[in-house]
Design a protein around this motif. Sequence first.
Motif, mmCIF file in Angstrom:
data_model
loop_
_atom_site.group_PDB
_atom_site.id
_atom_site.type_symbol
_atom_site.label_atom_id
_atom_site.label_comp_id
_atom_site.label_asym_id
_atom_site.label_seq_id
_atom_site.Cartn_x
_atom_site.Cartn_y
_atom_site.Cartn_z
ATOM 1 N N LYS A 130 0.833 -1.208 0.000
ATOM 2 C CA LYS A 130 0.000 0.000 0.000
ATOM 3 C C LYS A 130 0.867 1.257 0.000
ATOM 4 O O LYS A 130 0.532 2.249 -0.650
ATOM 5 C CB LYS A 130 -0.927 -0.023 1.211
ATOM 6 C CG LYS A 130 -2.016 -1.090 1.144
ATOM 7 C CD LYS A 130 -2.924 -1.020 2.360
ATOM 8 C CE LYS A 130 -4.022 -2.072 2.269
ATOM 9 N NZ LYS A 130 -4.916 -2.034 3.460
ATOM 10 N N TRP A 131 1.971 1.208 0.731
ATOM 11 C CA TRP A 131 2.858 2.367 0.789
ATOM 12 C C TRP A 131 3.487 2.645 -0.578
ATOM 13 O O TRP A 131 3.584 3.794 -1.015
ATOM 14 C CB TRP A 131 3.946 2.147 1.830
ATOM 15 C CG TRP A 131 5.073 3.146 1.747
ATOM 16 C CD1 TRP A 131 6.381 2.909 1.441
ATOM 17 C CD2 TRP A 131 4.977 4.560 1.946
ATOM 18 N NE1 TRP A 131 7.111 4.063 1.449
ATOM 19 C CE2 TRP A 131 6.270 5.106 1.757
ATOM 20 C CE3 TRP A 131 3.928 5.422 2.270
ATOM 21 C CZ2 TRP A 131 6.535 6.458 1.879
ATOM 22 C CZ3 TRP A 131 4.206 6.776 2.388
ATOM 23 C CH2 TRP A 131 5.493 7.279 2.189
ATOM 24 N N ASN B 129 1.507 6.846 -6.759
ATOM 25 C CA ASN B 129 0.347 7.594 -7.230
ATOM 26 C C ASN B 129 0.414 9.067 -6.833
ATOM 27 O O ASN B 129 -0.043 9.941 -7.571
ATOM 28 C CB ASN B 129 -0.944 6.944 -6.728
ATOM 29 C CG ASN B 129 -1.241 5.656 -7.464
ATOM 30 O OD1 ASN B 129 -0.938 5.528 -8.653
ATOM 31 N ND2 ASN B 129 -1.825 4.686 -6.780
ATOM 32 N N LEU C 282 0.817 4.194 -2.772
ATOM 33 C CA LEU C 282 0.555 5.567 -2.345
ATOM 34 C C LEU C 282 1.648 6.505 -2.834
ATOM 35 O O LEU C 282 1.376 7.600 -3.366
ATOM 36 C CB LEU C 282 0.446 5.616 -0.822
ATOM 37 C CG LEU C 282 0.155 6.992 -0.205
ATOM 38 C CD1 LEU C 282 -1.224 7.473 -0.634
ATOM 39 C CD2 LEU C 282 0.237 6.915 1.321
ATOM 40 N N LYS C 283 2.890 6.086 -2.673
ATOM 41 C CA LYS C 283 4.026 6.911 -3.094
ATOM 42 C C LYS C 283 4.037 7.135 -4.604
ATOM 43 O O LYS C 283 4.217 8.269 -5.077
ATOM 44 C CB LYS C 283 5.325 6.239 -2.647
ATOM 45 C CG LYS C 283 6.590 6.981 -3.029
ATOM 46 C CD LYS C 283 7.810 6.285 -2.473
ATOM 47 C CE LYS C 283 7.967 4.885 -3.058
ATOM 48 N NZ LYS C 283 9.232 4.230 -2.644
#
Length: 299
Positions: free
Chosen positions: A270-271, A277, A274-275
Amino acid sequence: MKKIVVGFLMSYDYEKLKRSIPPVYNEADTIYLALDHECRTWKGTNFTVSPEFYEWLEEMDVDNKIEIYRDDFYKPELSTIQNDTRERHLLSLKMGYGNWLIQVDADEIFIDFKQFVETLRSKNHFLENPKENPVQIAGFLINIYKYLDDGLLFVDAPTKVMLATNYPNYKYARNTKQRVIYTNNVLLHECLSRTEEDLKFKLENWGHSHEINEEFFSKWKKADKDNYKTLKNVFYLDPDIWKSLDYFPTQNLTEIKSLVENNAKLHPSKWFLLKKNFGQWFKFLSPFKKNKTAFESYF
């Protein structure tokens, strides 16, 4: 409109469609197979399609979702990668604007296409005005390096792949050079998992045929489950893109799906998403970027 439309390129490796079409069939609204009207590769080499394949296609297409789109996809004045990009563009016109346009190669197998469709449906707002807000939806490939008698070798780091777009203004193969939205969707890629003869034919007629590195085949031929840990830098273009290999003790897709889901190295965190995107948002849409550009225009 707002349909899930899947396009495959049908060429010399058409038999692989028997593995790549079924995983997407139920969730797709329409499926197109793009086939050169004279059965030529992007290099101009002719191939033949067995009548048995068409029989298989008719039998499996129980909902009449599949259409073969025949056109002139080979221009001798163009390079292989230019013919590649051109065919994808023509196919996208056939698939229709206002839909999610998913282009999958014959050797790419979705592990969970239903999840991917749910991802796209959550982003349907991008279909309202795609020309003004173009995006690409990316997933990740687990690249199968070589099939063995009791399993398969694969590259131990997944690679990015452009899977869908709302506005298919392709610049280089499937890449539109527009904003990318990274998603946690994984496919198996049978890019090299062929006989030596078939693999040589693929690489000679592929969009990147002029870029193949000289050491690739010697490493590929000797790779097995006993020595794969000693083989490094195994990519067929720039070697160190694929740094090392791993091994699945099975070729069963259901078992491989389970192995992938339980191995954190084989799908993005997920990290990470997130980074990535946020970086794409900042590059293409952020108010700071726009203000910075306006400020710099004064100097």
